[in-house]
Design an enzyme around this catalytic site. Structure first.
Site, PDB file in Angstrom:
ATOM      1  N   PHE A  34     -39.979  13.762  40.132  1.00  0.00           N
ATOM      2  CA  PHE A  34     -40.227  14.807  39.131  1.00  0.00           C
ATOM      3  C   PHE A  34     -41.547  15.538  39.337  1.00  0.00           C
ATOM      4  CE2 PHE A  34     -42.838  11.509  37.150  1.00  0.00           C
ATOM      5  CZ  PHE A  34     -43.896  12.262  36.659  1.00  0.00           C
TER       6      PHE A  34
ATOM      7  N   LYS B  44     -30.716  16.133  46.077  1.00  0.00           N
ATOM      8  CA  LYS B  44     -30.520  15.527  44.750  1.00  0.00           C
ATOM      9  C   LYS B  44     -31.908  15.511  44.081  1.00  0.00           C
ATOM     10  CE  LYS B  44     -30.939  12.334  42.335  1.00  0.00           C
ATOM     11  NZ  LYS B  44     -31.760  12.437  41.094  1.00  0.00           N
TER      12      LYS B  44
ATOM     13  N   GLU C 202     -33.788  14.308  37.848  1.00  0.00           N
ATOM     14  CA  GLU C 202     -33.003  14.760  36.694  1.00  0.00           C
ATOM     15  C   GLU C 202     -33.903  15.193  35.534  1.00  0.00           C
ATOM     16  OE1 GLU C 202     -33.239  11.819  38.122  1.00  0.00           O
ATOM     17  OE2 GLU C 202     -32.298  10.216  36.952  1.00  0.00           O
ATOM     18  N   ARG C 203     -35.230  14.914  35.653  1.00  0.00           N
ATOM     19  CA  ARG C 203     -36.116  15.279  34.532  1.00  0.00           C
ATOM     20  C   ARG C 203     -36.514  16.752  34.572  1.00  0.00           C
ATOM     21  NH1 ARG C 203     -39.943  10.308  35.638  1.00  0.00           N
ATOM     22  NH2 ARG C 203     -38.311   8.762  35.836  1.00  0.00           N
TER      23      ARG C 203
ATOM     24  N   SER D   5     -40.909   6.551  43.462  1.00  0.00           N
ATOM     25  CA  SER D   5     -41.715   5.344  43.219  1.00  0.00           C
ATOM     26  C   SER D   5     -41.388   4.272  44.262  1.00  0.00           C
ATOM     27  CB  SER D   5     -41.424   4.828  41.815  1.00  0.00           C
ATOM     28  OG  SER D   5     -40.045   4.535  41.702  1.00  0.00           O
TER      29      SER D   5
ATOM     30  N   CYS E 202     -48.980  11.940  43.610  1.00  0.00           N
ATOM     31  CA  CYS E 202     -49.038  10.747  44.463  1.00  0.00           C
ATOM     32  C   CYS E 202     -50.356  10.688  45.212  1.00  0.00           C
ATOM     33  CB  CYS E 202     -47.882  10.754  45.445  1.00  0.00           C
ATOM     34  SG  CYS E 202     -47.978  12.144  46.561  1.00  0.00           S
TER      35      CYS E 202
ATOM     36  N   GLU F 200     -49.797   1.427  39.647  1.00  0.00           N
ATOM     37  CA  GLU F 200     -49.898   2.892  39.686  1.00  0.00           C
ATOM     38  C   GLU F 200     -49.674   3.391  38.264  1.00  0.00           C
ATOM     39  OE1 GLU F 200     -46.631   5.186  41.433  1.00  0.00           O
ATOM     40  OE2 GLU F 200     -48.093   6.607  42.212  1.00  0.00           O
TER      41      GLU F 200
HETATM   42  P1  NAD Z   1     -38.511   7.742  40.704  1.00  0.00           P
HETATM   43  O1  NAD Z   1     -38.573   6.709  41.785  1.00  0.00           O
HETATM   44  O2  NAD Z   1     -38.244   7.284  39.322  1.00  0.00           O
HETATM   45  O3  NAD Z   1     -37.365   8.825  41.048  1.00  0.00           O
HETATM   46  C1  NAD Z   1     -37.271   9.452  42.286  1.00  0.00           C
HETATM   47  C2  NAD Z   1     -35.807   9.784  42.564  1.00  0.00           C
HETATM   48  O4  NAD Z   1     -35.062   8.565  42.628  1.00  0.00           O
HETATM   49  C3  NAD Z   1     -35.166  10.649  41.500  1.00  0.00           C
HETATM   50  O5  NAD Z   1     -34.381  11.640  42.136  1.00  0.00           O
HETATM   51  C4  NAD Z   1     -34.304   9.678  40.713  1.00  0.00           C
HETATM   52  O6  NAD Z   1     -33.126  10.270  40.203  1.00  0.00           O
HETATM   53  C5  NAD Z   1     -33.951   8.616  41.733  1.00  0.00           C
HETATM   54  N1  NAD Z   1     -33.801   7.279  41.124  1.00  0.00           N
HETATM   55  C6  NAD Z   1     -34.452   6.800  40.035  1.00  0.00           C
HETATM   56  N2  NAD Z   1     -34.052   5.546  39.780  1.00  0.00           N
HETATM   57  C7  NAD Z   1     -33.146   5.215  40.722  1.00  0.00           C
HETATM   58  C8  NAD Z   1     -32.388   4.035  40.994  1.00  0.00           C
HETATM   59  N3  NAD Z   1     -32.486   2.933  40.223  1.00  0.00           N
HETATM   60  N4  NAD Z   1     -31.559   4.029  42.049  1.00  0.00           N
HETATM   61  C9  NAD Z   1     -31.450   5.122  42.840  1.00  0.00           C
HETATM   62  N5  NAD Z   1     -32.138   6.272  42.618  1.00  0.00           N
HETATM   63  C10 NAD Z   1     -32.986   6.315  41.585  1.00  0.00           C
HETATM   64  O7  NAD Z   1     -39.883   8.572  40.789  1.00  0.00           O
HETATM   65  P2  NAD Z   1     -40.435   9.655  39.773  1.00  0.00           P
HETATM   66  O8  NAD Z   1     -40.870   8.975  38.524  1.00  0.00           O
HETATM   67  O9  NAD Z   1     -39.503  10.807  39.681  1.00  0.00           O
HETATM   68  O10 NAD Z   1     -41.719  10.175  40.590  1.00  0.00           O
HETATM   69  C11 NAD Z   1     -42.972   9.572  40.513  1.00  0.00           C
HETATM   70  C12 NAD Z   1     -43.188   8.595  41.656  1.00  0.00           C
HETATM   71  O11 NAD Z   1     -43.043   9.276  42.904  1.00  0.00           O
HETATM   72  C13 NAD Z   1     -44.607   8.037  41.683  1.00  0.00           C
HETATM   73  O12 NAD Z   1     -44.538   6.673  42.005  1.00  0.00           O
HETATM   74  C14 NAD Z   1     -45.294   8.832  42.781  1.00  0.00           C
HETATM   75  O13 NAD Z   1     -46.388   8.176  43.405  1.00  0.00           O
HETATM   76  C15 NAD Z   1     -44.164   8.995  43.743  1.00  0.00           C
HETATM   77  N6  NAD Z   1     -44.404  10.108  44.648  1.00  0.00           N
HETATM   78  C16 NAD Z   1     -44.732   9.807  45.932  1.00  0.00           C
HETATM   79  C17 NAD Z   1     -45.017  10.823  46.820  1.00  0.00           C
HETATM   80  C18 NAD Z   1     -45.380  10.512  48.241  1.00  0.00           C
HETATM   81  O14 NAD Z   1     -45.437  11.442  49.019  1.00  0.00           O
HETATM   82  N7  NAD Z   1     -45.625   9.275  48.614  1.00  0.00           N
HETATM   83  C19 NAD Z   1     -44.936  12.156  46.398  1.00  0.00           C
HETATM   84  C20 NAD Z   1     -44.583  12.434  45.091  1.00  0.00           C
HETATM   85  C21 NAD Z   1     -44.308  11.388  44.216  1.00  0.00           C
END
Ligand code: NAD
Length: 496
Positions: A149, A173, A176-177, A226, A281, A383
């Site tokens: 998101f 994909k 969704e937020r 994450s 991140c 985090e």
């Molecule tokens: P998230 O892991 O909750 O979601 C990321 C994606 O995974 C979304 O598209 C979501 O629909 C999907 N997802 C969520 N739960 C899932 C599950 N149980 N099974 C399969 N798919 C699932 O992350 P977020 O809250 O949207 O984003 C924040 C996180 O992203 C933070 O931890 C941040 O550090 C990380 N991030 C990392 C980078 C990087 O380059 N390393 C960049 C941006 C964000």
């Protein structure tokens, strides 16, 4: 109230799954939209369209693919304000911050315009008598991207311009937020002249992700999110023999040496710690002062600045940060602040009770500042992903490097100093993928690649830049001989 649709084979199509999720304005807490969560049948249809579009797209000359990227770059530049508004409406970040996100995404599109040069192969004449060898990089097929998101437009644009220009077709994909900005920037690429089916957007949650991870026609997956989900995606994707890059979470430290300019260091920590409400991140969430005196100076410099943070909705041009993404995120961050207090850290500025007049239902938090944080505390290990900066108890340079190296995450880090020796030692010894010397958020430019170490990244490729060309293509090496050079009779020894 609007509803966000999928983009399949060039058409905006509403999901018929009957499953929906709500989209909120984080500044007001009001529901502003709905998102259809795609069924497996809808995902399969998108993959089938991408698969059908692949042969013609892979055969399209790279220069022609690049020409579409040139047109796309012009459109994104022209529509930057609109994209930024789409980002802020659902994410909540300030308009200027959203424009910065678009600008960094633009760099990737500009780099993708170099496709003919980037995909140029290698040729060696006379590797043996009358024998020539050529190496080329060929596209993989259908590639999927799953995005978080916090950068709703930029992270998708880290992926699809490079994947597509390399000759692949793509399924995105988004989170969704805040799904609208991603959908919008994909529509713009269609407007720029991309053939139907080359880029498709399917919205959904875990079930959509699982469907893409298991689908035999999806050859590679780029994931950003994450760490627990990154690890899961990496495992499940590689189990079904896909190429996977999965970038995860972070805990980024910034060392402040005694010789650093304390005002510069404090300003850098403000922007890197509280910009985008700490939901980056590459946000700096831990300041590491070297020595007692540095720690005292740092907390004195930071406290008034954190108290004076201007917080507001994205429409407030004077705001320095906006709300966090959801009510759950606000509760989770507040809970972590509670735990920091309970575990003995000194809460110098408390952002928990913050309320903004006229936006009382919004997901706002004030900036929080902890001092005297120790490595055993949950606020150090976790985090937080919110507007919370921790100042670690004072360290020596050596113990600071050791602590950073022992942390499970290794995305970004920085050192503020005038001492070249210390900076050089730091950048060489630190076990982190992206390092800043007097640069608090060292996100590489698009012609270098982005990627963390340790549990901040699973898989061996960084994202965008030269690493993306390698991730989104596979190497083919052809060795050629013409009849004149073919020896008489069968040869049973190994060719040498
Ligand atoms: P998230 O892991 O909750 O979601 C990321 C994606 O995974 C979304 O598209 C979501 O629909 C999907 N997802 C969520 N739960 C899932 C599950 N149980 N099974 C399969 N798919 C699932 O992350 P977020 O809250 O949207 O984003 C924040 C996180 O992203 C933070 O931890 C941040 O550090 C990380 N991030 C990392 C980078 C990087 O380059 N390393 C960049 C941006 C964000």
């Amino acid at each position: 109230m609007y509803s966000v649709t999928n983009l399949i084979d060039g058409e905006a199509v509403a999901s018929q799954s009957g499953r929906e999720s709500a989209i909120f304005n984080p500044a007001t807490g009001e529901q502003i939209g709905t998102l259809g969560l795609s069924s497996d049948a809808e995902i399969n249809q998108a993959v089938a369209c991408a698969k059908a579009a692949f042969p013609a797209w892979a055969a399209t000359p790279p220069a022609k693919r690049a020409r579409i990227m040139f047109a796309y770059a012009a459109l994104v530049r022209e529509r930057a304000d609109d994209i930024a508004r789409e980002i802020s409406r659902e994410h909540g970040k300030t308009h200027d911050d959203a424009l910065g996100e678009v600008a960094r995404a633009m760099e990737v599109i500009e780099y993708a315009c170099a496709a003919p040069e980037l995909l140029k192969g290698e040729f060696s004449r006379n590797v043996g008598p009358g024998i020539d060898t050529q190496s080329e990089r060929q596209p993989l097929g259908v590639v999927a991207g799953i995005t978080p998101f916090n950068f709703p437009a930029m992270v998708p644009m880290w992926m699809f311009p490079m994947a597509i220009v390399c000759g692949n077709t793509f399924i995105l994909k988004p989170s969704e937020r805040d799904p609208s900005a991603a959908t919008f920037v994909c529509q713009l690429l269609m407007e720029a002249g991309l053939p139907k089916g080359v880029l498709n957007v399917v919205h959904g949650d875990k079930s959509a992700v699982d469907c893409l991870l298991d689908h035999p026609d999806v050859k590679a997956v780029s994931f950003v999110g994450s760490t627990p989900i990154a690890k899961y995606v990496y495992r499940r994707g590689t189990d079904s023999a896909k190429r996977v890059q999965a970038l995860g979470g972070a805990k980024n430290h910034m060392i402040v040496m005694p010789d650093a300019d304390m005002d510069q260091a404090a300003d850098a920590l403000m922007g890197a710690g509280y910009g985008s409400a700490g939901e980056r991140c590459m946000a700096v969430s831990v300041a590491v002062p070297i020595g007692e005196d540095t720690a005292d100076k740092l907390v004195n410099a930071l406290k008034p600045k954190v108290e004076a943070l201007k917080i507001g909705p994205s429409t407030d041009e004077t705001a320095e940060m906006g709300p966090v993404i959801t009510a759950e995120a606000k509760d989770r961050i507040s809970g972590l602040i509670d735990s920091g207090v309970a575990q003995g850290a000194d809460l110098v500025v408390d952002g928990r009770g913050f309320s903004l007049q006229g936006y009382e239902q919004g997901y706002f938090l004030g900036g929080s500042l902890f001092d005297k944080v120790s490595p055993e505390m949950d606020i150090y290990k976790t985090e937080i992903f919110g507007p919370v900066l921790s100042i670690l108890e004072p360290q020596s340079f050596e113990s600071a490097v050791k602590l950073i190296n022992e942390h499970e995450y290794g995305n970004g880090t920085a050192i503020f100093t005038r001492n070249g020796d210390a900076a050089r030692k730091f950048s060489s010894a630190i076990e982190v993928g992206m390092v800043g010397v007097n640069v608090p958020i060292p996100v590489p430019v698009a012609f270098h690649s982005f990627g963390g170490w340790k549990r901040s990244s699973f898989g061996s490729h960084g994202i965008y830049g030269p690493e993306a060309v390698h991730f989104y293509t596979r190497l083919k090496t052809t060795t050629t001989r013409w009849p004149e050079g073919i020896p008489q009779g069968a040869v049973f020894t190994f060719p040498s």
